[in-house]
Design a protein around this motif. Structure first.
Motif, short mmCIF file in Angstrom:
data_model
loop_
_atom_site.label_atom_id
_atom_site.label_comp_id
_atom_site.label_asym_id
_atom_site.label_seq_id
_atom_site.Cartn_x
_atom_site.Cartn_y
_atom_site.Cartn_z
N ILE A 31 42.09 38.61 45.51
CA ILE A 31 40.73 38.97 45.94
C ILE A 31 39.71 37.98 45.39
CG2 ILE A 31 38.91 40.69 45.75
CD1 ILE A 31 41.09 41.47 47.73
N ASP A 32 39.84 37.60 44.12
CA ASP A 32 38.88 36.66 43.51
C ASP A 32 38.93 35.31 44.21
OD1 ASP A 32 38.12 38.61 41.73
OD2 ASP A 32 39.37 37.87 40.07
N ASP A 61 44.07 43.59 49.80
CA ASP A 61 45.13 43.12 48.92
C ASP A 61 45.02 43.84 47.58
OD1 ASP A 61 47.04 40.41 49.18
OD2 ASP A 61 46.80 41.16 47.13
N ASP A 96 44.16 41.33 41.92
CA ASP A 96 42.84 40.83 41.54
C ASP A 96 42.73 39.34 41.79
OD1 ASP A 96 41.49 43.20 40.42
OD2 ASP A 96 43.06 43.13 38.89
N LYS A 120 40.06 45.50 47.50
CA LYS A 120 41.18 45.56 46.56
C LYS A 120 41.80 46.96 46.63
CE LYS A 120 42.56 45.17 41.73
NZ LYS A 120 43.28 46.47 41.78
N GLU A 121 42.93 47.05 47.28
CA GLU A 121 43.60 48.34 47.42
C GLU A 121 45.04 48.13 47.88
OE1 GLU A 121 42.95 52.62 49.73
OE2 GLU A 121 41.27 51.26 49.46
#
Length: 237
Positions: free
Chosen positions: A90-91, A84, A87, A110-111
């Motif tokens: 992902i967090d 995804d 940020d 993260k991409e």
């Protein structure tokens, strides 16, 4: 470099998802985070007798599908690679992995899914729910499908849910708005692209469902209409 229009779309998508992730908890009623996609979970049953299952979730978000998939992998070998761009996603995915005790199966990346590298014959199951249409162009869309096809093992499954013919309307004025979707083509064109890319694969599930729902954007109530295509296919052995 993205075009100005793509940058605007990405900013608006980020604001919408950040707001959703901050105000709604995973698996609690009140939003689309309430439960995983039924077809995604049902297709996972194809791998019940398999000891090791490798899964790729493109556009995983906070784990709406990834967390339940990881829960089902408990007691077996396997991993869920979760890609995804946000940020916040992902967090929160990492936090939910810990909360639901599946962190050992979750591998967050993260991409942008348009640039994520998929190795050949790497995955048993690739999932992309309402994410492929957010790559920057039709060319990138097709390129990602090619890498997904090559990255799937023999007997593996790809499950895609892709929006088509997306329309947006200002609910107060009734005026039609520019649909904030990077790849927005007709339903017929989308079916043609998918069938061409997966030629020779076994179609497991092909459904087109008209949907409409209300969202808020910059303080305005927006009606969003789409033909959502569920397309699940299995690679030959």
């Amino acid at each position: 470099m993205n075009s100005p229009r793509i940058d605007v779309i990405r900013q608006e998508v980020k604001k919408y998802h950040d707001h959703c992730y901050d105000h709604y908890k995973l698996f609690e009623q009140g939003s689309w985070l309430y439960k995983p996609v039924q077809s995604v979970m049902e297709l996972l049953n194809y791998f019940d007798e398999q000891d090791k299952v490798t899964v790729l979730d493109l556009g995983a978000g906070v784990g709406r599908n990834s967390i339940p998939i990881a829960q089902k992998l408990k007691g077996r070998n396997g991993q869920v690679v979760c890609v995804d761009l946000l940020d916040t996603a992902i967090d929160k995915l990492k936090a939910y992995g810990d909360e639901y005790e599946v962190a050992e199966f979750i591998f967050p990346v993260k991409e942008d899914i348009g640039t994520f590298s998929i190795q050949e014959n790497e995955y048993d199951y690739i999932v992309a729910v309402s994410s492929l249409e957010h790559v920057e162009s039709e060319e990138v869309f097709e390129r990602v499908l090619v890498t997904m096809e090559k990255g799937t093992k023999s007997g593996g499954i790809n499950c895609l849910i892709v929006n088509s013919e997306v329309e947006e309307m200002d609910m107060e004025t009734g005026s039609k708005l520019d649909a904030l979707m990077e790849v927005n083509i007709s339903t017929e064109q989308m079916h043609e692209k998918l069938r061409a890319m997966y030629k020779g694969w076994n179609e497991l599930l092909v459904i087109t469902k008209p949907l409409e729902y209300q969202i808020e954007r910059n303080g305005k109530q927006i009606l969003l209409k789409t033909n959502a295509i569920t397309y699940a296919v299995q690679k030959g052995f």
